[in-house]
Design a protein around this motif. Structure first.
Motif, mmCIF file in Angstrom:
data_model
loop_
_atom_site.group_PDB
_atom_site.id
_atom_site.type_symbol
_atom_site.label_atom_id
_atom_site.label_comp_id
_atom_site.label_asym_id
_atom_site.label_seq_id
_atom_site.Cartn_x
_atom_site.Cartn_y
_atom_site.Cartn_z
ATOM 1 N N VAL A 58 0.842 -1.193 0.000
ATOM 2 C CA VAL A 58 0.000 0.000 0.000
ATOM 3 C C VAL A 58 0.879 1.246 0.000
ATOM 4 O O VAL A 58 2.016 1.222 0.464
ATOM 5 N N GLY A 59 0.309 2.306 -0.530
ATOM 6 C CA GLY A 59 0.945 3.609 -0.468
ATOM 7 C C GLY A 59 0.111 4.500 0.433
ATOM 8 O O GLY A 59 -1.123 4.471 0.364
ATOM 9 N N VAL A 60 0.770 5.238 1.288
ATOM 10 C CA VAL A 60 0.095 6.165 2.190
ATOM 11 C C VAL A 60 0.607 7.554 1.867
ATOM 12 O O VAL A 60 1.822 7.791 1.868
ATOM 13 N N GLU A 61 -0.308 8.439 1.554
ATOM 14 C CA GLU A 61 0.047 9.809 1.173
ATOM 15 C C GLU A 61 -0.621 10.783 2.132
ATOM 16 O O GLU A 61 -1.835 10.754 2.315
ATOM 17 N N LYS A 62 0.183 11.630 2.733
ATOM 18 C CA LYS A 62 -0.348 12.627 3.656
ATOM 19 C C LYS A 62 -0.300 13.993 2.975
ATOM 20 O O LYS A 62 0.702 14.354 2.388
ATOM 21 N N VAL A 70 -4.966 15.373 5.797
ATOM 22 C CA VAL A 70 -5.735 14.223 5.314
ATOM 23 C C VAL A 70 -4.746 13.146 4.851
ATOM 24 O O VAL A 70 -3.704 13.452 4.280
ATOM 25 N N THR A 71 -5.083 11.910 5.142
ATOM 26 C CA THR A 71 -4.244 10.771 4.762
ATOM 27 C C THR A 71 -5.005 9.919 3.756
ATOM 28 O O THR A 71 -6.139 9.532 4.003
ATOM 29 N N TYR A 72 -4.361 9.664 2.627
ATOM 30 C CA TYR A 72 -4.938 8.834 1.574
ATOM 31 C C TYR A 72 -4.207 7.502 1.530
ATOM 32 O O TYR A 72 -2.992 7.437 1.715
ATOM 33 N N VAL A 73 -4.950 6.448 1.269
ATOM 34 C CA VAL A 73 -4.393 5.103 1.207
ATOM 35 C C VAL A 73 -4.776 4.490 -0.136
ATOM 36 O O VAL A 73 -5.913 4.656 -0.592
ATOM 37 N N ALA A 74 -3.842 3.791 -0.758
ATOM 38 C CA ALA A 74 -4.106 3.131 -2.031
ATOM 39 C C ALA A 74 -3.295 1.845 -2.114
ATOM 40 O O ALA A 74 -2.225 1.727 -1.507
#
Length: 96
Positions: A58-62, A70-74
């Motif tokens: 997974v990639g976690v983008e803050k 906001v934190t996005y997960v993909a």
């Protein structure tokens, strides 16, 4: 038969990866929305996401939406392939 991927095989991580696999390849989901969908505590979700991130599944983008963090997960391509392999191995195991 190859062993099932131990990173994905843990129940919570399997739920996370399965939920992320339903998203289109380039889509992301916010951490709170994923937490809500999976009915997990923030700490538990964070712990399992960290393990998946270490495996590059997974990639976690803050970032920020205005002034709000906001934190996005993909799911990454590697994670998507690992999940596809995992489900194929599971199907083979169940079909045997």
């Amino acid at each position: 038969m190859a062993e099932l991927d131990p990173i994905i095989h843990a129940e919570s991580r399997l739920r996370i990866v399965a939920a992320l696999a339903t998203l289109a390849q380039e889509d992301q989901i916010t951490f709170p929305r994923l937490q809500e969908l999976l009915d997990m505590t923030a700490g538990n979700l964070s712990t399992h996401l960290r393990k998946l991130e270490e495996a590059a599944y997974v990639g976690v983008e803050k970032s920020h939406r205005g002034r709000t963090p906001v934190t996005y997960v993909a799911l990454t391509m590697r994670g998507r392939r690992a999940f596809e392999d995992y489900t194929a191995q599971l199907r083979a195991l169940l079909g045997a």
